[in-house]
Design a protein around this motif. Sequence first.
Motif, PDB file in Angstrom:
ATOM      1  N   LEU A 157    -114.339 -13.351  45.009  1.00 34.37           N
ATOM      2  CA  LEU A 157    -115.108 -12.142  44.690  1.00 34.37           C
ATOM      3  C   LEU A 157    -115.845 -11.630  45.914  1.00 34.37           C
ATOM      4  O   LEU A 157    -115.967 -10.426  46.119  1.00 34.37           O
ATOM      5  CB  LEU A 157    -116.110 -12.431  43.571  1.00 34.37           C
ATOM      6  CG  LEU A 157    -115.524 -12.701  42.196  1.00 34.37           C
ATOM      7  CD1 LEU A 157    -116.626 -13.033  41.215  1.00 34.37           C
ATOM      8  CD2 LEU A 157    -114.742 -11.504  41.700  1.00 34.37           C
ATOM      9  N   LEU A 173    -116.986  -7.215  46.289  1.00 28.18           N
ATOM     10  CA  LEU A 173    -117.464  -6.801  44.978  1.00 28.18           C
ATOM     11  C   LEU A 173    -118.955  -7.082  44.884  1.00 28.18           C
ATOM     12  O   LEU A 173    -119.404  -8.147  45.265  1.00 28.18           O
ATOM     13  CB  LEU A 173    -116.723  -7.583  43.890  1.00 28.18           C
ATOM     14  CG  LEU A 173    -115.228  -7.301  43.816  1.00 28.18           C
ATOM     15  CD1 LEU A 173    -114.580  -8.219  42.821  1.00 28.18           C
ATOM     16  CD2 LEU A 173    -114.996  -5.863  43.408  1.00 28.18           C
ATOM     17  N   PHE A 189    -119.765  -7.184  49.788  1.00 35.06           N
ATOM     18  CA  PHE A 189    -120.038  -5.795  49.473  1.00 35.06           C
ATOM     19  C   PHE A 189    -121.118  -5.228  50.368  1.00 35.06           C
ATOM     20  O   PHE A 189    -121.059  -4.072  50.788  1.00 35.06           O
ATOM     21  CB  PHE A 189    -120.451  -5.675  48.009  1.00 35.06           C
ATOM     22  CG  PHE A 189    -120.776  -4.279  47.609  1.00 35.06           C
ATOM     23  CD1 PHE A 189    -122.078  -3.878  47.415  1.00 35.06           C
ATOM     24  CD2 PHE A 189    -119.773  -3.349  47.462  1.00 35.06           C
ATOM     25  CE1 PHE A 189    -122.376  -2.585  47.072  1.00 35.06           C
ATOM     26  CE2 PHE A 189    -120.056  -2.051  47.126  1.00 35.06           C
ATOM     27  CZ  PHE A 189    -121.353  -1.660  46.927  1.00 35.06           C
ATOM     28  N   ALA A 226    -113.376   5.388  57.561  1.00 32.66           N
ATOM     29  CA  ALA A 226    -113.982   4.889  56.329  1.00 32.66           C
ATOM     30  C   ALA A 226    -112.941   4.804  55.226  1.00 32.66           C
ATOM     31  O   ALA A 226    -112.944   3.858  54.425  1.00 32.66           O
ATOM     32  CB  ALA A 226    -115.123   5.816  55.901  1.00 32.66           C
ATOM     33  N   ALA A 227    -112.015   5.770  55.189  1.00 36.69           N
ATOM     34  CA  ALA A 227    -110.954   5.717  54.194  1.00 36.69           C
ATOM     35  C   ALA A 227    -110.086   4.485  54.402  1.00 36.69           C
ATOM     36  O   ALA A 227    -109.669   3.837  53.439  1.00 36.69           O
ATOM     37  CB  ALA A 227    -110.094   6.978  54.281  1.00 36.69           C
ATOM     38  N   ALA A 276    -111.859   1.598  52.938  1.00 35.74           N
ATOM     39  CA  ALA A 276    -111.789   1.594  51.476  1.00 35.74           C
ATOM     40  C   ALA A 276    -110.433   1.070  51.013  1.00 35.74           C
ATOM     41  O   ALA A 276    -110.344   0.257  50.088  1.00 35.74           O
ATOM     42  CB  ALA A 276    -112.023   3.011  50.944  1.00 35.74           C
ATOM     43  N   LEU A 277    -109.372   1.541  51.670  1.00 29.36           N
ATOM     44  CA  LEU A 277    -108.024   1.100  51.310  1.00 29.36           C
ATOM     45  C   LEU A 277    -107.892  -0.405  51.494  1.00 29.36           C
ATOM     46  O   LEU A 277    -107.361  -1.116  50.630  1.00 29.36           O
ATOM     47  CB  LEU A 277    -107.019   1.834  52.197  1.00 29.36           C
ATOM     48  CG  LEU A 277    -105.572   1.733  51.814  1.00 29.36           C
ATOM     49  CD1 LEU A 277    -105.360   2.313  50.452  1.00 29.36           C
ATOM     50  CD2 LEU A 277    -104.725   2.478  52.822  1.00 29.36           C
ATOM     51  N   GLY A 302    -110.253  -2.649  51.459  1.00 29.99           N
ATOM     52  CA  GLY A 302    -111.025  -3.363  50.445  1.00 29.99           C
ATOM     53  C   GLY A 302    -110.276  -3.460  49.131  1.00 29.99           C
ATOM     54  O   GLY A 302    -110.216  -4.523  48.494  1.00 29.99           O
ATOM     55  N   ALA A 303    -109.654  -2.340  48.720  1.00 23.69           N
ATOM     56  CA  ALA A 303    -108.924  -2.353  47.458  1.00 23.69           C
ATOM     57  C   ALA A 303    -107.717  -3.283  47.537  1.00 23.69           C
ATOM     58  O   ALA A 303    -107.414  -4.016  46.589  1.00 23.69           O
ATOM     59  CB  ALA A 303    -108.488  -0.939  47.102  1.00 23.69           C
ATOM     60  N   LEU A 304    -107.017  -3.280  48.682  1.00 26.46           N
ATOM     61  CA  LEU A 304    -105.857  -4.165  48.831  1.00 26.46           C
ATOM     62  C   LEU A 304    -106.274  -5.626  48.832  1.00 26.46           C
ATOM     63  O   LEU A 304    -105.567  -6.489  48.307  1.00 26.46           O
ATOM     64  CB  LEU A 304    -105.108  -3.827  50.122  1.00 26.46           C
ATOM     65  CG  LEU A 304    -104.255  -2.571  50.053  1.00 26.46           C
ATOM     66  CD1 LEU A 304    -103.763  -2.191  51.432  1.00 26.46           C
ATOM     67  CD2 LEU A 304    -103.072  -2.781  49.138  1.00 26.46           C
ATOM     68  N   ALA A 340    -108.803  -6.881  47.209  1.00 35.08           N
ATOM     69  CA  ALA A 340    -109.059  -7.257  45.817  1.00 35.08           C
ATOM     70  C   ALA A 340    -107.743  -7.593  45.127  1.00 35.08           C
ATOM     71  O   ALA A 340    -107.642  -8.590  44.396  1.00 35.08           O
ATOM     72  CB  ALA A 340    -109.777  -6.122  45.091  1.00 35.08           C
ATOM     73  N   MET A 341    -106.720  -6.773  45.386  1.00 28.90           N
ATOM     74  CA  MET A 341    -105.413  -7.042  44.769  1.00 28.90           C
ATOM     75  C   MET A 341    -104.883  -8.400  45.209  1.00 28.90           C
ATOM     76  O   MET A 341    -104.392  -9.191  44.399  1.00 28.90           O
ATOM     77  CB  MET A 341    -104.446  -5.953  45.193  1.00 28.90           C
ATOM     78  CG  MET A 341    -103.067  -6.140  44.662  1.00 28.90           C
ATOM     79  SD  MET A 341    -102.096  -4.691  44.992  1.00 28.90           S
ATOM     80  CE  MET A 341    -100.610  -5.110  44.108  1.00 28.90           C
ATOM     81  N   PHE A 376    -106.506 -11.033  46.215  1.00 23.90           N
ATOM     82  CA  PHE A 376    -107.194 -12.194  45.663  1.00 23.90           C
ATOM     83  C   PHE A 376    -107.073 -12.324  44.166  1.00 23.90           C
ATOM     84  O   PHE A 376    -107.206 -13.425  43.638  1.00 23.90           O
ATOM     85  CB  PHE A 376    -108.641 -12.246  46.161  1.00 23.90           C
ATOM     86  CG  PHE A 376    -108.681 -12.920  47.487  1.00 23.90           C
ATOM     87  CD1 PHE A 376    -108.569 -12.199  48.650  1.00 23.90           C
ATOM     88  CD2 PHE A 376    -108.730 -14.297  47.564  1.00 23.90           C
ATOM     89  CE1 PHE A 376    -108.522 -12.823  49.873  1.00 23.90           C
ATOM     90  CE2 PHE A 376    -108.693 -14.946  48.777  1.00 23.90           C
ATOM     91  CZ  PHE A 376    -108.584 -14.205  49.932  1.00 23.90           C
ATOM     92  N   VAL A 377    -106.824 -11.220  43.476  1.00 19.81           N
ATOM     93  CA  VAL A 377    -106.440 -11.372  42.072  1.00 19.81           C
ATOM     94  C   VAL A 377    -105.152 -12.176  42.010  1.00 19.81           C
ATOM     95  O   VAL A 377    -105.002 -13.095  41.197  1.00 19.81           O
ATOM     96  CB  VAL A 377    -106.260  -9.987  41.410  1.00 19.81           C
ATOM     97  CG1 VAL A 377    -105.512 -10.119  40.105  1.00 19.81           C
ATOM     98  CG2 VAL A 377    -107.592  -9.359  41.169  1.00 19.81           C
ATOM     99  N   ILE A 418     -96.298  -3.613  46.365  1.00 20.35           N
ATOM    100  CA  ILE A 418     -96.723  -3.293  47.728  1.00 20.35           C
ATOM    101  C   ILE A 418     -95.514  -3.226  48.653  1.00 20.35           C
ATOM    102  O   ILE A 418     -95.437  -2.355  49.521  1.00 20.35           O
ATOM    103  CB  ILE A 418     -97.722  -4.341  48.227  1.00 20.35           C
ATOM    104  CG1 ILE A 418     -98.938  -4.324  47.339  1.00 20.35           C
ATOM    105  CG2 ILE A 418     -98.105  -4.084  49.661  1.00 20.35           C
ATOM    106  CD1 ILE A 418     -99.715  -3.052  47.408  1.00 20.35           C
TER     107      ILE A 418
END
Lengths: 218, 673, 317
Positions: free
Chosen positions: B395, B400, B406, B435-436, B439-440, B442-444, B446-447, B449-450, B595
Motif C-alpha cells: 500500500l 495510497l 502518498f 506530473a502526468a 500520475a501514470l 503511480g497508477a501502474l 498500484a496495478m 502490487f495488486v 499492459i
Amino acid sequence: MTLASQIVNLLAALLLLIAFAMLSQRRILTLIHLLAWQGAALSASTLIVASSTAQPHLYWSAALTVVLKVILIPWVLHRLIDKLNVRWDVETLINIPTTMLIGIGLAIFAFALATPISQMANTLTRSTLGIALASVLLAFLMMIVRRKAVPQVIGFLAMENGLFFAATSATYGMPLVVELGVALDVLVGTFIFGIFFFHIREQFDSLEIRHMEKLKED
Amino acid sequence: MPAALTPLSGALAVVAAWLATGALCLARTGDAGFARRLAFPLGALAGLALAAFGLQAVWSPAEQATLPLGLPDLPFHLRLDALAGFFLMLLGSVSAGISVYAGGYFREEAAGRLTLIGLQYHVFLASMALVILADDAYLFMVAWETMALSSYFLVTTDHRLPAIRSAGFLYLLIAHLGAIAILLCFGVMHGGRGDYSFAALRAAELTPFWSTAAFLLAFFGFGAKAGMLPLHAWLPEAHPAAPSPVSALLSGVMLKTAIYGMVRVIYDLIGGVRWEWGLLVLLIGAGTTLFGVLYALMQHDLKRLLAYHSVENIGIILLGLGMSMVFIGFGHPAAGALGLIAALYHTFNHAVFKGLLFLGAGSILHSAKLRDLNQMGGLIRPMPTTAFYFLIGALAISALPPLNGFVSEWLTFQTALQAPLLKNGVVRSLLPLFAATLALAGALTAMCFVKVYGIAFLGQPRAARPAAAGAAVRDAGNMERFGMAWLGAGCFVLGLFPTSFLLMLNRVGVSLTGHGLSNQALESGWLWLVPTAPDQASYAPVIFLGVIVAVTLLTFLLVRRFYHGRVRFADPWDCGFPEQTPRMQDTADAFGQPIRHVFGPLYRMKRQLPGPDDPAPRYVLKIEDRHWFLLYLPVARLAAYLSAKIGLLQRGRISIYLLYSFLTLIALLVFAR
Amino acid sequence: MNHDAPGIAFQILQSVFVVLAAPLLMGWVNQCRAWLQNRSAPSVWLPYFALNKLFHKDAVIARDASPLFRLTPYVLFGCMWLAAGIVPVLATELPFAPAADIIALVGVFALARVFSALAAMDIGTSFGGLGARREMLIGFLAEPAMLMAMFTAAFISGSTQLTTIVGTLAHREFAIYPSLAFAGLAFLMVLLAENARIPIDNPTTHLELTMVHEAMILEYSARHLALIEWAVAIKLFAYMTLGFALFVPWGIARAGDWSALPVAFAALAAKLALAGAGLALLETLLAKLRLFLAPEFLSGAFLLAVLGMLIHFLVLG
C-alpha cells in the motif's frame, strides 16, 4: 476579456480539438464530418469577428466558408468515397497513441513559436494564432501518417482551414479578392483530386499510396 | 560514553563499532550463533545510535573534523551538516531493521559463510556512513570503492551459480564506470589547484561550460550507481542475486547514497544550478520512471519485480530533483526548496517501504522456498504476519493515503503545481506533463502490487509447494518479524506525521540552498501538512485514517446491532463449472496481459503460442530489455574489438618486448635533445 | 475553516445526508433509464428496500476467504464516507475539508479500488482475477486522466483545495474557459469509467465474461454486498457532486451560513436530477465498448485533459 473574444477562444479550442480528433479517427466518413464541423467553427468565428469589429467583407468571407467548406466540399467528398467504396483506413504508419503524443509535442512547439508574434499583433483574436499554427501542423502530420489517399486530401483541406484561421486571427482576414481566389483553387483542387483517385484506383486496384512507390525508376 | 557527544564523534564511533563487529565476526569463525545473536543485533543497535546522531546533526550547526588516517599528505576530512545528518538518519534507521531481520534470516546459513557475510555486511554499512561523512574527494572515493567492493562480495555470496557471477560482474563494471565519471567530475571541479577538499571545491568558480561538464559527469556517474536510465541494467540482475537482507540494503540504502552524492555535488559543490540541467534531469527521470514500472509489470520473479520498482522510484526522486532545479534556475527558490524536500522525502520513504518489501520477499523465499510468482498463492494462510507487513509495504509503494508513499508523491505534485510561477512558456507547460507521467506511474504501480499481493498471498496455491515434503510452510521467525515491524512502523510514522519531517527537511533545504519554505508552511501545526499556504493545499493524514477507522468500526457495530452478524461457509461460485482448479487463476503473466497489449511496442517480446493441435501445449513468453541490445551489447562489442586490436601488441616473444623498450629509449633520446 | 459548532454541524449534516441520499440517486437514474427504454419504471425508493433485504440475509462466505475479504466492504464504505465528507456537496469551508485536497481525493478512490481488487483475488477462482485485472486496466488510465482534469481547475484557481476552487470559480464573473470545457469533458469520460457505467461496463449484466466491476463482487452476499452496493452509490454521488463543484459551482453555501442552506439543497437537487437524467440518456444512447477499446477511450480522456491544461497555459483561457 470581452464576451466576443471569449467565444472566439472557445471556437479556437474547438478547432484544435477537431484537429486532434482527426488524427485519431479511423472511419473516413467521420473524418468528413469532422472537416465539416471544422468549417462551421471557422465560419462562426469569422462571423463573430465580423460583427464585433464591423468589417463587412468578413461577412462575405464567412458566407463563402459556409457554402464551400461546410456544404460543398464535404458533399463532393461524400460522393467520392461512395463511388470509390472506401470506408476505413485501418492502418496508419505509426500507431495512434504515438501519433497523439507527437501531436501534443507539435502543439507545444507551435504555441512556443507563436507567442512573440501574437504579442506584436493587436487584433481581437491574437491569442489564437498559436492554435491556428498548431492545427496546420497537426493536419500536416495527419497527411504524413495516413496510408490511404482520401484522408490525405482531407488533411490538406484541414491545413487550409488552419491557414484561414491564422489569417483571420492575425490580420482580420485577407483581402476578399485573395480569398475568392484561394477558395476557387481549393474547389478545383478537390475535383482534380477526385479524378486522380479514379486513375489511381484503376491502375493499382487500391487507394493505398504505397503502391505509388512502384512508379519510381529502379 | 561521555555525557555530551557531538554528532560527528558519535557517528564516527558508530562506524568504528560496525567495523569492530565485522572484525569480531571474522575472529569467531565457525560460531554461527554468535554472528546471529550478537553481531547483527549489535549492528542494529549501532544503526539506531547513528540515526539518533543524524537527527541531532540536522538541528545542530555543521561540524568538521580531520582524521590523520589515509596517506601522509591527504588526511581524511569529515563533515556533518544537515544533509549528511538526514542521510545518516536514513542509513541508521533502515539498516537497524534490516540487521535485526538478517539475524533471523541467516539461521540456516553455514557458519563459514556466515562469518564472511557478517564481515562484508558491516564493512558495507561502515563504508556507506563514511561516504556520507566525507568532506574531501579522496575519502569520498575510498569509501565509495569500499562500498562497491563489499557489496559486490555480498551480491556474489552464492558465487557457485554462473548467473550470479555474471550479475556480480555487470554490477561491478557499471559501478566502476560511474566511479570514473565521479572522479573526473572532482577533477574538473578542482581545476588543477591540488586541494581536493570539499571546501576548496565549493569555493572554486567554474565557467558555465565547465560547470555544465561537471554536472553531466556527476549526474551520469551517480546515476549509474542509482540505477538511472540507461545505466540501469545491473539493477535487475544484482539485486535479485543477493540474499534478501542484502537486497533490501542495496535497494533501500545504497541507491540513496548515490542520490546523496548527486545532491551534494550538484547543489552544494557545483552550485549555481541552471534550469537546463533540471530539464535534462526531468526527462531522464520521466523515462526511468515509466521504464521501471512497465518492465516491473512484466516480471514474474518477485525480487526482479521489486528491483525494477527501485528503478521506477529513483526516477520519481529524479523528477522531484529536476523540478527543484528548474525552479531554482529560474529564480524561484521557495518552489525549488519544495521540490528538493519532496525528492528527499521520497528518498526516505522508498528506503523504508522497499526495505520492507524485500524483507517480506525474503521471508517467502526462506519459508516457502518460492521465488516465482507463478507458483505462489494463498500464502496468507500459513504466513499471516508476513502477509500483513507485506500489505503495508504494498500500500505504501502504491502511493495510497494515509501511508508514506502518498506524502512524497503529493509533495511532488504540489511542486509541479507551482508551474505558473515560471515565465518561460514552454517549460511552464512541460512541468504538468511530467506530473502526468508521475500520475501514470503511480497508477501502474498500484496495478503491479495488486498483482503481486493477490497472486502471492491471496487465492489458492498455484503449484505444489516445494518446501520439504510434509513440512508445512512456517511464518517468519521472531527476529524477522521484528525487522519487518520496525520498517512497517516507519511507513506509518512517515505517513501520519509528515509535518515533523517537513520541518526537518526544510532545515536541510535551507542549509543547502539558503532558502526554505514559507512561514505559513512551517507554522501550521503537527496535524496539517501545508507546503505553501493553507488555502492553497493541505493534507491531514491522521484525520484521514481516523475517519476511515472510526467509520469502519461504527458500521460494524451498527450493522451487528440493527441486523445480525451470522455467517455461513460454502464453496466459491464456480459459474456451473465444477472442475475449477487453482491453476485456473490468473498467473503473473496473465495479469500483465492488458499492459502487454496496450504498451506492446515498448517491449522486446518473444512469444511462443501453442497451436490447436499441439499434444503438449506450452506458452512461452520472454521479455528482454531493449537497452541491452541497443546500448550495452554494441558498446561491449566495440570494447572487445578495440581490446583485440590492442592485444596484437602482446606477441609473447621476448625479442619483441625488448624491441619496444629499445624503440622507447630511442624516441626519448630524440625528443629530449 | 470553521471549527466551531455550526461548522461541525454542517459537516455532520452533509456526511449523513450524502450517505442517506445516495441510493435515491441510483433509483432516479434507474427510473430515467427505464422511461427511456419504454419500460415501466421501478420505484425510486427501490434501492433502499434492496439494501434492507440484503442486510437481513445470512452472509455466505467461501471457506478459504481471508480476513481481508471480510474487512474490505467496511473499508470501502469508510473510504466513500470520507469522500462524501470532503467534497463540497452542500457547503464549503467544512472542518474536514482541509484534511484532503483533490489529489488526496483521487488517492481515496484509488485506495478503495485497490482493496476491492485484492478482495476479488482472494477467492481463488478465475472470475475474481478477471475482475481485478480489468478493473486495474481501467483504473490505471482513469486515475491520471482525472488528476489532469482536476489540475486544470487547480491551475485556474491557484489551489488544490476544493474550498478555494469553488470559491474562486463561483465568484468570478461568468467567463467561458475553453480549458475547463475540455477538462469537464475528460471528467465526464472518467466518471463513466470509474463508476462502471456504459460505455465501459454494464452495471446490469449477468454474464460473467462481460463483467468488470460486478466480477469483483461476485462472491459477496448479504450485509457485505449491501455495504458495497451502498459504497458504489455514494461513489457515484461523490463524483457527480465533485463535477458540480469543479465545473458548475453556483449555489454551494458556506459552512455556518444556515440561511444559504435551502438554496444549496434546491440547487443540488436540481443539478442531480439533471445529471442523473443525462447519465441515463448517455447510457441508453451509447453501446458498451469492447474491453480493449476502453484504454483508447480513457487515453482520449487523458489527452483531452492534458490538452485543456496546455490551452490554459498557452492561451490563458
